[in-house]
Scaffold this motif. Structure first.
Motif, PDB file in Angstrom:
ATOM      1  N   LEU A  73       0.766  -1.416  -0.496  1.00  0.00           N
ATOM      2  CA  LEU A  73       0.151  -0.099   0.280  1.00  0.00           C
ATOM      3  C   LEU A  73       1.137   1.112  -0.291  1.00  0.00           C
ATOM      4  O   LEU A  73       2.148   0.879   0.468  1.00  0.00           O
ATOM      5  CB  LEU A  73      -0.856  -0.048   0.515  1.00  0.00           C
ATOM      6  N   VAL A  74       0.029   2.419  -0.185  1.00  0.00           N
ATOM      7  CA  VAL A  74       1.051   3.523  -0.329  1.00  0.00           C
ATOM      8  C   VAL A  74      -0.199   4.322   0.733  1.00  0.00           C
ATOM      9  O   VAL A  74      -0.868   4.776   0.329  1.00  0.00           O
ATOM     10  CB  VAL A  74       1.025   4.180  -2.051  1.00  0.00           C
ATOM     11  N   ALA A  75       0.607   5.254   1.485  1.00  0.00           N
ATOM     12  CA  ALA A  75       0.146   5.996   2.835  1.00  0.00           C
ATOM     13  C   ALA A  75      -0.747   7.427   1.701  1.00  0.00           C
ATOM     14  O   ALA A  75       0.035   7.133   0.522  1.00  0.00           O
ATOM     15  CB  ALA A  75       1.133   6.346   3.186  1.00  0.00           C
ATOM     16  N   ASP A  76      -2.122   6.799   1.910  1.00  0.00           N
ATOM     17  CA  ASP A  76      -2.854   8.419   1.452  1.00  0.00           C
ATOM     18  C   ASP A  76      -3.039   8.656   0.274  1.00  0.00           C
ATOM     19  O   ASP A  76      -3.225   9.295  -0.003  1.00  0.00           O
ATOM     20  CB  ASP A  76      -2.075   9.914   2.102  1.00  0.00           C
ATOM     21  N   SER A  77      -2.760   7.240  -0.553  1.00  0.00           N
ATOM     22  CA  SER A  77      -3.043   7.366  -1.968  1.00  0.00           C
ATOM     23  C   SER A  77      -3.801   5.754  -2.552  1.00  0.00           C
ATOM     24  O   SER A  77      -3.954   5.163  -1.184  1.00  0.00           O
ATOM     25  CB  SER A  77      -1.664   7.289  -2.700  1.00  0.00           C
ATOM     26  N   GLY A  78      -4.017   5.371  -4.002  1.00  0.00           N
ATOM     27  CA  GLY A  78      -4.612   4.122  -3.915  1.00  0.00           C
ATOM     28  C   GLY A  78      -2.977   3.151  -5.005  1.00  0.00           C
ATOM     29  O   GLY A  78      -2.629   3.887  -5.283  1.00  0.00           O
ATOM     30  N   VAL A  79      -3.770   1.480  -4.722  1.00  0.00           N
ATOM     31  CA  VAL A  79      -3.903   0.740  -5.217  1.00  0.00           C
ATOM     32  C   VAL A  79      -4.321  -0.059  -5.882  1.00  0.00           C
ATOM     33  O   VAL A  79      -5.613  -0.340  -4.900  1.00  0.00           O
ATOM     34  CB  VAL A  79      -2.297   0.103  -4.121  1.00  0.00           C
ATOM     35  N   VAL A  80      -4.193  -1.238  -6.701  1.00  0.00           N
ATOM     36  CA  VAL A  80      -5.322  -1.423  -7.621  1.00  0.00           C
ATOM     37  C   VAL A  80      -4.810  -3.164  -7.256  1.00  0.00           C
ATOM     38  O   VAL A  80      -4.339  -3.684  -7.359  1.00  0.00           O
ATOM     39  CB  VAL A  80      -5.524  -1.456  -9.079  1.00  0.00           C
ATOM     40  N   ALA A  81      -6.489  -3.918  -6.768  1.00  0.00           N
ATOM     41  CA  ALA A  81      -5.851  -5.444  -6.426  1.00  0.00           C
ATOM     42  C   ALA A  81      -6.683  -5.865  -7.130  1.00  0.00           C
ATOM     43  O   ALA A  81      -7.847  -5.410  -7.765  1.00  0.00           O
ATOM     44  CB  ALA A  81      -5.480  -5.864  -4.863  1.00  0.00           C
ATOM     45  N   LEU A  82      -6.818  -7.205  -8.011  1.00  0.00           N
ATOM     46  CA  LEU A  82      -7.546  -7.892  -8.439  1.00  0.00           C
ATOM     47  C   LEU A  82      -8.393  -8.537  -7.251  1.00  0.00           C
ATOM     48  O   LEU A  82      -7.796  -9.694  -7.028  1.00  0.00           O
ATOM     49  CB  LEU A  82      -6.359  -8.976  -9.605  1.00  0.00           C
ATOM     50  N   LEU A  83      -9.621  -9.090  -7.884  1.00  0.00           N
ATOM     51  CA  LEU A  83     -10.393 -10.514  -6.534  1.00  0.00           C
ATOM     52  C   LEU A  83     -11.179  -9.936  -7.863  1.00  0.00           C
ATOM     53  O   LEU A  83     -11.621  -9.725  -7.749  1.00  0.00           O
ATOM     54  CB  LEU A  83     -11.153  -8.499  -5.232  1.00  0.00           C
ATOM     55  N   ASP A  84     -11.550 -11.591  -7.960  1.00  0.00           N
ATOM     56  CA  ASP A  84     -12.291 -11.875  -8.691  1.00  0.00           C
ATOM     57  C   ASP A  84     -12.537 -12.101 -10.329  1.00  0.00           C
ATOM     58  O   ASP A  84     -13.434 -11.385 -10.733  1.00  0.00           O
ATOM     59  CB  ASP A  84     -14.201 -13.003  -8.076  1.00  0.00           C
ATOM     60  N   GLY A  85     -11.320 -11.534 -10.487  1.00  0.00           N
ATOM     61  CA  GLY A  85     -11.175 -10.954 -11.711  1.00  0.00           C
ATOM     62  C   GLY A  85     -12.200  -9.277 -11.807  1.00  0.00           C
ATOM     63  O   GLY A  85     -12.069  -8.376 -13.164  1.00  0.00           O
ATOM     64  N   GLU A  86     -11.796  -8.579 -10.663  1.00  0.00           N
ATOM     65  CA  GLU A  86     -12.880  -7.882 -10.610  1.00  0.00           C
ATOM     66  C   GLU A  86     -11.262  -6.135 -10.415  1.00  0.00           C
ATOM     67  O   GLU A  86     -10.925  -6.759  -9.138  1.00  0.00           O
ATOM     68  CB  GLU A  86     -13.578  -7.554 -10.087  1.00  0.00           C
ATOM     69  N   GLN A  87     -11.450  -5.547 -10.629  1.00  0.00           N
ATOM     70  CA  GLN A  87      -9.957  -4.448 -10.479  1.00  0.00           C
ATOM     71  C   GLN A  87     -10.806  -3.669  -8.564  1.00  0.00           C
ATOM     72  O   GLN A  87     -11.837  -2.955  -9.023  1.00  0.00           O
ATOM     73  CB  GLN A  87      -9.384  -3.530 -11.550  1.00  0.00           C
ATOM     74  N   VAL A  88     -10.100  -4.014  -7.996  1.00  0.00           N
ATOM     75  CA  VAL A  88     -10.794  -2.941  -6.370  1.00  0.00           C
ATOM     76  C   VAL A  88      -9.747  -2.195  -6.001  1.00  0.00           C
ATOM     77  O   VAL A  88      -7.962  -2.747  -6.147  1.00  0.00           O
ATOM     78  CB  VAL A  88     -10.729  -4.378  -5.585  1.00  0.00           C
ATOM     79  N   ALA A  89     -10.019  -0.666  -6.043  1.00  0.00           N
ATOM     80  CA  ALA A  89      -8.831   0.619  -5.817  1.00  0.00           C
ATOM     81  C   ALA A  89      -8.951   0.528  -4.290  1.00  0.00           C
ATOM     82  O   ALA A  89     -10.088   0.297  -3.743  1.00  0.00           O
ATOM     83  CB  ALA A  89      -9.618   2.177  -6.160  1.00  0.00           C
ATOM     84  N   LEU A  90      -7.279   0.301  -3.499  1.00  0.00           N
ATOM     85  CA  LEU A  90      -7.432   0.591  -2.184  1.00  0.00           C
ATOM     86  C   LEU A  90      -6.958   1.574  -1.430  1.00  0.00           C
ATOM     87  O   LEU A  90      -6.025   2.266  -2.402  1.00  0.00           O
ATOM     88  CB  LEU A  90      -6.638  -1.241  -1.816  1.00  0.00           C
ATOM     89  N   PHE A  91      -7.253   1.911  -0.823  1.00  0.00           N
ATOM     90  CA  PHE A  91      -7.024   3.792  -0.231  1.00  0.00           C
ATOM     91  C   PHE A  91      -6.528   3.433   1.236  1.00  0.00           C
ATOM     92  O   PHE A  91      -7.504   2.904   1.957  1.00  0.00           O
ATOM     93  CB  PHE A  91      -7.785   4.753  -0.850  1.00  0.00           C
ATOM     94  N   TYR A  92      -5.350   4.121   1.543  1.00  0.00           N
ATOM     95  CA  TYR A  92      -4.460   3.355   2.563  1.00  0.00           C
ATOM     96  C   TYR A  92      -4.678   4.636   3.599  1.00  0.00           C
ATOM     97  O   TYR A  92      -4.238   6.049   3.081  1.00  0.00           O
ATOM     98  CB  TYR A  92      -3.370   2.364   3.022  1.00  0.00           C
ATOM     99  N   LEU A  93      -5.460   5.382   5.194  1.00  0.00           N
ATOM    100  CA  LEU A  93      -5.248   6.321   5.298  1.00  0.00           C
ATOM    101  C   LEU A  93      -4.879   5.742   6.630  1.00  0.00           C
ATOM    102  O   LEU A  93      -5.582   5.936   7.658  1.00  0.00           O
ATOM    103  CB  LEU A  93      -6.556   7.156   5.396  1.00  0.00           C
ATOM    104  N   PRO A  94      -3.058   5.727   7.234  1.00  0.00           N
ATOM    105  CA  PRO A  94      -2.872   6.077   8.329  1.00  0.00           C
ATOM    106  C   PRO A  94      -3.272   6.183   9.481  1.00  0.00           C
ATOM    107  O   PRO A  94      -3.062   6.071  10.136  1.00  0.00           O
ATOM    108  CB  PRO A  94      -1.044   5.301   7.283  1.00  0.00           C
ATOM    109  N   ARG A  95      -3.007   8.051   8.802  1.00  0.00           N
ATOM    110  CA  ARG A  95      -2.942   8.982   9.516  1.00  0.00           C
ATOM    111  C   ARG A  95      -4.696   9.679  10.518  1.00  0.00           C
ATOM    112  O   ARG A  95      -4.375  10.952  10.434  1.00  0.00           O
ATOM    113  CB  ARG A  95      -2.466  10.053   9.832  1.00  0.00           C
ATOM    114  N   ALA A  96      -5.556   8.881   9.778  1.00  0.00           N
ATOM    115  CA  ALA A  96      -6.887   9.420   9.506  1.00  0.00           C
ATOM    116  C   ALA A  96      -7.681   9.828  11.246  1.00  0.00           C
ATOM    117  O   ALA A  96      -6.635   8.775  11.697  1.00  0.00           O
ATOM    118  CB  ALA A  96      -8.077   8.560   9.439  1.00  0.00           C
TER     119      ALA A  96
END
Length: 127
Positions: free
Chosen positions: A19-42
Motif C-alpha cells: 500500500l501507499v499511504a494516503d493514495s490508491g493501489v489496485v488489486a484483483l479480486l475474482d477478476g474485478e479491479q479493486v482500488a485500495l486506499f490506505y489512510l494511516p493518519r485518519a
C-alpha cells in the motif's frame, strides 16, 4: 456495510507493504479491479477502503489513481478523468446521484489486507 455483502468471506489481496499511504493501489479480486486506499493518519485511526477501480462515467479503470481528500466532511476520491468525487465509505458520487462505485469491506489481519468477497449461495448450501 452493503447488505449484499452479508454473506461474504474474507480474502487476502495484498500486504500492508504493497500500500501507499494516503493514495490508491489496485488489486484483483475474482477478476474485478479493486482500488485500495490506505489512510494511516485518519482521525479515526488508520483506515483501509476498497472501491471499484472503474470510473462509471468513462468506463476506464482509473479510480486507484485518484486524489483522496475531504468533501462536506466525508472522505472522497476524485476521479482522474472527469473529477467527480466518490465517497470512500459507500461509493456514492457527490455530483451525480446515478453514479456509484461498488464497495467492499476491507481490513488488516496483521500485515495482510483482506477484502470481504461475496460467497455464492450455491456453495453455502453445500457447506
Amino acid at each position: 456495510m452493503n447488505t449484499q455483502l452479508q454473506n461474504s468471506t474474507w480474502r487476502s489481496v495484498c500486504t500492508r507493504g504493497d500500500l501507499v499511504a494516503d493514495s490508491g493501489v489496485v488489486a484483483l479480486l475474482d477478476g474485478e479491479q479493486v482500488a485500495l486506499f490506505y489512510l494511516p493518519r485518519a482521525p479515526e485511526g488508520q483506515q483501509i477502503y476498497a472501491v471499484g477501480n472503474c470510473d462509471p462515467q468513462s468506463g476506464a479503470n482509473v479510480i486507484g489513481r485518484g486524489i483522496v481528500g475531504h468533501l462536506a466532511g466525508r472522505l472522497v476520491v476524485a476521479s482522474p478523468l472527469y473529477k467527480q468525487h466518490f465517497r470512500l465509505d459507500d461509493g456514492s458520487c457527490a455530483e451525480y446521484a446515478e453514479q456509484r462505485l461498488p464497495v467492499w469491506p476491507a481490513r488488516f489481519t496483521g500485515d495482510i489486507v483482506e477484502i470481504a468477497a461475496r460467497v455464492d449461495a450455491r456453495f453455502q448450501e453445500a457447506a
